[in-house]
Write a protein that holds these residues in place. Structure first.
Motif, mmCIF file in Angstrom:
data_model
loop_
_atom_site.group_PDB
_atom_site.id
_atom_site.type_symbol
_atom_site.label_atom_id
_atom_site.label_comp_id
_atom_site.label_asym_id
_atom_site.label_seq_id
_atom_site.Cartn_x
_atom_site.Cartn_y
_atom_site.Cartn_z
ATOM 1 N N GLN A 1 11.798 82.997 6.402
ATOM 2 C CA GLN A 1 11.286 84.042 7.288
ATOM 3 C C GLN A 1 11.210 83.531 8.732
ATOM 4 O O GLN A 1 11.581 84.223 9.670
ATOM 5 N N ALA A 2 10.750 82.294 8.875
ATOM 6 C CA ALA A 2 10.660 81.700 10.213
ATOM 7 C C ALA A 2 12.042 81.618 10.853
ATOM 8 O O ALA A 2 12.212 81.939 12.031
ATOM 9 N N GLU B 1 14.483 83.523 10.311
ATOM 10 C CA GLU B 1 14.903 84.874 10.689
ATOM 11 C C GLU B 1 14.348 85.199 12.089
ATOM 12 O O GLU B 1 15.002 85.863 12.886
ATOM 13 N N PHE B 2 13.155 84.705 12.363
ATOM 14 C CA PHE B 2 12.505 85.020 13.633
ATOM 15 C C PHE B 2 12.950 84.101 14.761
ATOM 16 O O PHE B 2 12.868 84.469 15.917
ATOM 17 N N SER B 3 13.388 82.888 14.417
ATOM 18 C CA SER B 3 13.737 81.943 15.475
ATOM 19 C C SER B 3 14.740 80.934 14.938
ATOM 20 O O SER B 3 14.558 80.389 13.854
ATOM 21 N N ALA B 4 15.791 80.685 15.715
ATOM 22 C CA ALA B 4 16.796 79.712 15.288
ATOM 23 C C ALA B 4 16.168 78.328 15.207
ATOM 24 O O ALA B 4 16.572 77.498 14.395
ATOM 25 N N ASN B 5 15.168 78.103 16.030
ATOM 26 C CA ASN B 5 14.532 76.792 16.111
ATOM 27 C C ASN B 5 13.034 77.016 16.269
ATOM 28 O O ASN B 5 12.484 76.886 17.348
ATOM 29 N N PRO B 6 12.361 77.360 15.170
ATOM 30 C CA PRO B 6 10.964 77.798 15.275
ATOM 31 C C PRO B 6 10.059 76.718 15.877
ATOM 32 O O PRO B 6 10.218 75.538 15.573
ATOM 33 N N ASP B 7 9.153 77.137 16.699
ATOM 34 C CA ASP B 7 8.161 76.229 17.262
ATOM 35 C C ASP B 7 7.448 75.498 16.118
ATOM 36 O O ASP B 7 6.895 76.127 15.223
ATOM 37 N N GLU C 1 3.784 76.464 15.326
ATOM 38 C CA GLU C 1 3.628 77.792 14.739
ATOM 39 C C GLU C 1 4.200 77.815 13.321
ATOM 40 O O GLU C 1 3.696 78.524 12.449
ATOM 41 N N LEU C 2 5.240 77.023 13.096
ATOM 42 C CA LEU C 2 5.786 76.935 11.746
ATOM 43 C C LEU C 2 4.721 76.407 10.787
ATOM 44 O O LEU C 2 4.586 76.899 9.658
ATOM 45 N N VAL D 1 1.498 76.798 11.138
ATOM 46 C CA VAL D 1 0.532 77.890 10.945
ATOM 47 C C VAL D 1 1.056 78.832 9.857
ATOM 48 O O VAL D 1 0.300 79.320 9.013
ATOM 49 N N LEU D 2 2.360 79.048 9.883
ATOM 50 C CA LEU D 2 2.960 79.957 8.895
ATOM 51 C C LEU D 2 2.948 79.352 7.488
ATOM 52 O O LEU D 2 2.464 79.973 6.535
ATOM 53 N N THR E 1 -0.060 78.960 4.920
ATOM 54 C CA THR E 1 -0.595 80.114 4.185
ATOM 55 C C THR E 1 -0.290 80.005 2.693
ATOM 56 O O THR E 1 -1.028 80.557 1.877
#
Lengths: 411, 411
Positions: free
Chosen positions: A53-54, A56-62, A65-66, A68-69, A72
């Motif tokens: 999912q990450a 999908e939202f970002s090619a290189n997720p922070d 924040e990753l 934090v995701l 869960t």
């Protein structure tokens, strides 16, 4: 207070029925008089789904924040299991990383535990039968969530056991313990009753996925007995523990392999002081782990530098090397992804010679070419072509007699 | 520092494409010079899915653990949105309830905010363009996670706006604003440009699902201008604000209805001091909200007590009443779930009479029987049979001329 730490992996907490098996184990230990600290992973597949999912939202997720995701996943596991445990009459509660706190450094996605507040945990154990701790996660000194890297829940379990001086840390998974080699690859692989920390370290670093390597380092450092066993059987599993004299009599304990390898050769770099540093420093700075490294003896002021990395890092590493070309003055950069590491591991090697030459001879008999060799005190590793991996593992496993019992001499 | 608080609901953050629309709004406000605090809900459906999972694990899930579970929904939203915002070049970071902290009491699943650490948030705003706050969640003084009840993200947004003295709190949803009545039920419902806090409070408590009632109370208390608008259109929405003289000229602002009603009548209870308390105290202690209450004038030392509750609480309430039978000495306990509340709301009622009698006459004309009546300064509510609800709402809406513009006189 007798404290027992149990860690349950993703397949052990996947859904209600499996969590009920976990509950039964927890209740059993409770009846035996233990105070329990139970570290849980995310349900199988959840972490991968969150990572997808990450992406999908970002090619290189922070990375912050990753974390934090993905935290869960464990948070959901501990909440659901605590509900079950409370319904079963246990005094239970969940604890997230920040609530203990499990303090880590700020290397998001691969943080290291710096401190665990045991005073608080022990005080809570006075009023509770079981504390259900979210594995894999911690909090940095700024209060931001961090994670301990893949398999980090093992480390959560061992670190808690060390900090709380638990009698043992039980790591529950979907296999019966640690095997002489991968049973999927070698049908007569044998489960080990005991293995030393050092051997386990080598097995883990060589691609055996039973325990996160950091957790083994930690167990060794604090001398935490770790029992690897299955949630789904009554097998006592494998005890990872201090080396003893009996273990030293065993020449070879296991055969490991790692397919996630990729060989890179930098041809004809200038053979002058500092050239290795100028190649490997930028790679390390990019967070890429280099595994085997070989530098051939130079000729005409030039030499070849060969090393291996995991396949996911290939593109990034090649880009770094291209960038370095003018500095290191190399002629050519080659790579090969169809390679595999095979390792023979045993603490007995410390005091016995001949294992290496036996390994080379066995591979030669099967016409398997050795591309690279690396050795440690208790391990010999050969890089071979990937297509030979099954043959190599089975040949070595059988020749060292691992299916029958501990190999005490060279074949 | 010009601070703008925006809150986005579940349908606004459901998936990448919609989050991009949110990002565009955030960027626009950033370009206009605002520092942003953005409160997000869980993606649509996520909270319900988590609640269903909890019910699978426990018939009556531990409320504290339930909060640990459901807060993961907002946590995922803020992580994913922060990734997007950072990729877009904004200085962004996520903030969970415990990180601010948003301190609440310990009433799990329906906690109230006690304090927000604005010093920390304002300091963080110095270094950031946008702080992405997980809605719905807080932390109690013991460091345990709490949630603010259904729709609690509205309250998170308004509370942050109040604490940070933001210019306005924008509540983004999937409708264009607050309507004179439910557009699904009455096709000529009209969007209101402005509405007073008190009217909005009555609308929310009467079942209009636009804003959580607590958020309106908070907005009124701290005089926070709240703009309800759509993420998906450019409509300026509805401003919820202080009452002014212009508003007072409007007799009726809206018609609300609430189908989630259930009427209970306790027949022939002993008509003596304290009987109401002995009925309603145990119900309140069980956390059940009683809405309308009517006590008829007694006869022969006996009276009937009628009240309404939400349908989900019927079984629990009946059980409590059965238990009370010996105490209150009642003859019979009756209930009816096929009832519905219809309310006429407007601050103009404070200074104008005749609205109630007009309402009763209009319902009578359509042969709709009134089962219960309740009034406040700015609202008249009738309980009617559920099957008449659409007819009643349309009749009242049209007769008070709400589709054409503010109703300034009785029809």
């Amino acid at each position: 207070m007798r404290i027992l730490v149990q860690k349950y992996g993703g397949t052990s907490v996947m859904g209600l029925e499996r969590m009920r098996l976990v509950l039964a184990r927890v209740q059993k230990a409770h009846v035996e008089g233990y105070k329990l600290v139970v570290a849980l992973s995310a349900m199988s597949g959840v972490t991968n789904r969150l990572l997808a999912q990450a992406r999908e939202f970002s090619a290189n997720p922070d990375p912050a924040e990753l974390d934090v995701l993905v935290t869960t996943g464990e948070q959901a596991s501990v909440a659901l299991f605590s509900m079950l445990a409370k319904d079963a009459g246990l005094r239970a509660r969940s604890l997230l990383g920040f609530q203990i706190p499990i303090t880590t450094n700020s290397n998001f996605s691969r943080a290291r535990i710096m401190d665990i507040d045991t005073v608080r945990v022990k005080a809570m154990l006075e009023d509770h039968d079981v504390l259900v701790v979210a594995g894999f996660q911690g909090v940095d000194c700024n209060g931001r969530l961090t994670t301990l890297g893949r398999g980090g829940s093992d480390t959560t379990g061992v670190a808690l056991a060390a900090a709380l001086e638990a009698e043992v840390c039980e790591i529950y998974t979907d296999v019966n313990g640690v095997y002489t080699t991968d049973p999927n690859l070698c049908s007569n692989a044998r489960k080990l009753d005991r293995i030393s920390y050092d051997e386990m370290l080598e097995l883990s670093s060589q691609g055996a996925k039973v325990l996160q390597i950091r957790s083994v380092e930690l167990a060794k450092k604090f001398n935490v007995p770790v029992r690897v066993r299955s949630t789904f059987t009554d097998d006592p599993g494998t005890l990872v523990t201090l080396e003893d004299t009996e273990m030293e009599d065993v020449l070879v304990s296991g055969i490991a392999y790692d397919k996630d390898q990729c060989r890179i050769t930098v041809r004809n770099v200038m053979d002058r002081p500092g050239v290795a540093a100028s190649i490997f420093a930028p790679i390390a700075e990019a967070g890429i782990l280099v595994d085997m490294i070989i530098q051939n003896t130079g000729r005409d002021g030039r030499t070849d530098m060969t090393f291996t990395i995991s396949r996911a890092n290939l593109d990034k590493t090649l880009a770094i090397l291209e960038h370095l070309r003018p500095v290191i003055g190399c002629e050519d950069i080659q790579h090969d992804i169809h390679v595999c590491k095979v390792s023979v591991i045993g603490v007995g090697m410390r005091s016995h010679s001949g294992v290496a030459s036996t390994m080379f001879t066995l591979l030669k008999k099967e016409n398997i070419n050795i591309l690279m060799i690396a050795t440690s005190e208790i391990k010999i590793t050969c890089l071979i072509e990937e297509k030979y991996v099954e043959l190599a593992v089975r040949t070595l496993h059988d020749a060292f007699g691992l299916s029958e019992g501990p190999a005490k001499a060279c074949p």
